[in-house]
Scaffold this active site. Structure first.
Site, PDB file in Angstrom:
ATOM      1  N   ALA A   8      40.432 -18.042  27.129  1.00 20.49           N
ATOM      2  CA  ALA A   8      39.497 -17.897  26.012  1.00 20.49           C
ATOM      3  C   ALA A   8      39.220 -16.414  25.810  1.00 20.49           C
ATOM      4  CB  ALA A   8      38.193 -18.638  26.301  1.00 20.49           C
ATOM      5  N   HIS A   9      38.556 -16.084  24.704  1.00 13.63           N
ATOM      6  CA  HIS A   9      38.284 -14.670  24.407  1.00 13.63           C
ATOM      7  C   HIS A   9      37.227 -14.069  25.320  1.00 13.63           C
ATOM      8  CE1 HIS A   9      40.761 -15.486  21.023  1.00 13.63           C
ATOM      9  NE2 HIS A   9      40.604 -14.265  20.543  1.00 13.63           N
ATOM     10  N   SER A  10      36.436 -14.903  25.991  1.00 13.31           N
ATOM     11  CA  SER A  10      35.439 -14.392  26.935  1.00 13.31           C
ATOM     12  C   SER A  10      35.707 -15.002  28.305  1.00 13.31           C
ATOM     13  CB  SER A  10      34.033 -14.752  26.457  1.00 13.31           C
ATOM     14  OG  SER A  10      33.128 -14.678  27.541  1.00 13.31           O
ATOM     15  N   GLY A  44      38.645 -10.854  24.228  1.00 10.55           N
ATOM     16  CA  GLY A  44      40.051 -10.890  23.845  1.00 10.55           C
ATOM     17  C   GLY A  44      40.861 -11.627  24.882  1.00 10.55           C
TER      18      GLY A  44
END
Lengths: 125, 195
Positions: A8-10, A44
């Protein structure tokens, strides 16, 4: 063993999801790996982080990758492209919602025999 | 084309990204998540550092170092897209150092990673426009500027902006603008390869 790579982005999301799977799924056939976020804590996804996570699990019978959106999918595809064909043959990118998909997979997989059914179910979500 | 020319090109590209960090993020705000400038800034900062540390000896290695740095530091979709372009260019450079062939390989790398086709308001448009112009020996700054402006009136059907549908019309595509900096600095540093 079946490995679930969470992207995931975090990193907080994938750390949290791993925590939830470890604590609630109660399945010794499954291990979850948090591979979200960037090294410096930025938002990201990083193909190299995902690649390293896959390599670390390359002894598993099957490696399933669950992602959130956008670049997570591209980064996972890039990581898969970098693998040898031997490892590649064990890896699947699952097109399911990250949290529900990974959690239900972690609960329901008993062994490789019911893997396809479980993936088909979460990909319907 | 020699390593020093490619290094000068990539360093000038990095400087353009750094100078336009705020502008790129501003372009990305109405149609994306507003982070293209920051993401690319992080990528080119790592790229400059790694090119200095690793001192690549060939053009192919130079593109490979650039690919790895961008891929692992950008964070957004541009990371794997630029990474795929530079990896494809690195592979191609082992066979040929002809600029038109390198950029065409890069364009194909982006296309196969992002699965976008022409006119979907993505980087694919400018990469193929430049590759085609190079092949015809007609690449000028106008080719680049026109490819950027052309994205304004398009509706995005791929990538984050596609979620917005018609509301994506009227905005420049940030990835196309950052690719524009790559090609403008390419013209300045590799002028001899254009004819």
């Amino acid at each position: 063993m079946i490995s679930l790579i969470l992207v995931a982005h975090s990193k907080m999301i994938t750390d949290g999801l791993k925590h939830m799977i470890d604590g609630m799924a109660n399945n010794n056939n499954v291990t979850a790996i948090s591979a979200g976020g960037m090294e410096n804590g930025a938002f990201g996804t990083n193909p190299i982080t995902i690649y390293d996570a896959i390599i670390a699990e390359s002894e598993s019978e099957k490696i399933l990758i669950f992602t959130d959106l956008g670049s997570a999918v591209l980064s996972a595809e890039m990581a898969i492209d970098m693998l040898t064909s031997e490892v590649q043959s064990k890896v699947s990118l699952v097109d399911a919602p990250l949290v529900e998909g990974a959690f239900i997979t972690a609960v329901q997989i008993t062994d490789l025999n019911n893997l396809d059914d479980v993936i088909a179910e979460v990909e319907e979500m | 084309m020699n390593v020093q020319e490619v290094l000068n090109w990539l360093n000038d590209f990095s400087r353009s990204i750094m100078d336009n960090k705020a502008y790129l993020s501003e372009l990305d705000t109405p149609i994306g998540d507003g982070d293209h400038g920051n993401n690319m800034f992080r990528g080119v900062t790592a790229m400059q550092q790694q090119l200095k540390e690793k001192q690549p000896a060939t053009v192919a290695d130079t593109f490979k170092v650039a690919a790895m740095a961008l891929m692992s530091n950008v964070g957004g979709a541009s990371g794997p897209l630029y990474g795929s372009a530079f990896i494809a260019m690195s592979k191609k450079a082992n066979e040929s150092e002809q600029l038109s062939e390198l950029i065409l390989a890069g364009a194909e790398g982006i296309q196969s990673r992002g699965k976008a086709t022409f006119n979907e308001k993505t980087m694919v448009d400018i990469w193929f426009a430049v590759a085609n112009a190079l092949k015809a020996k007609q690449l000028t700054q106008a080719t680049i500027d026109n490819a950027i402006i052309a994205t304004k009136d398009l509706k995005a059907t791929k990538g984050r902006a596609s979620y917005l549908g018609d509301r994506s019309i009227g905005h420049l595509d940030p990835g196309t603008v950052s690719s524009g900096y790559l090609f403008t600095t390419m013209i300045h540093n590799l002028a001899g390869e254009l004819v």
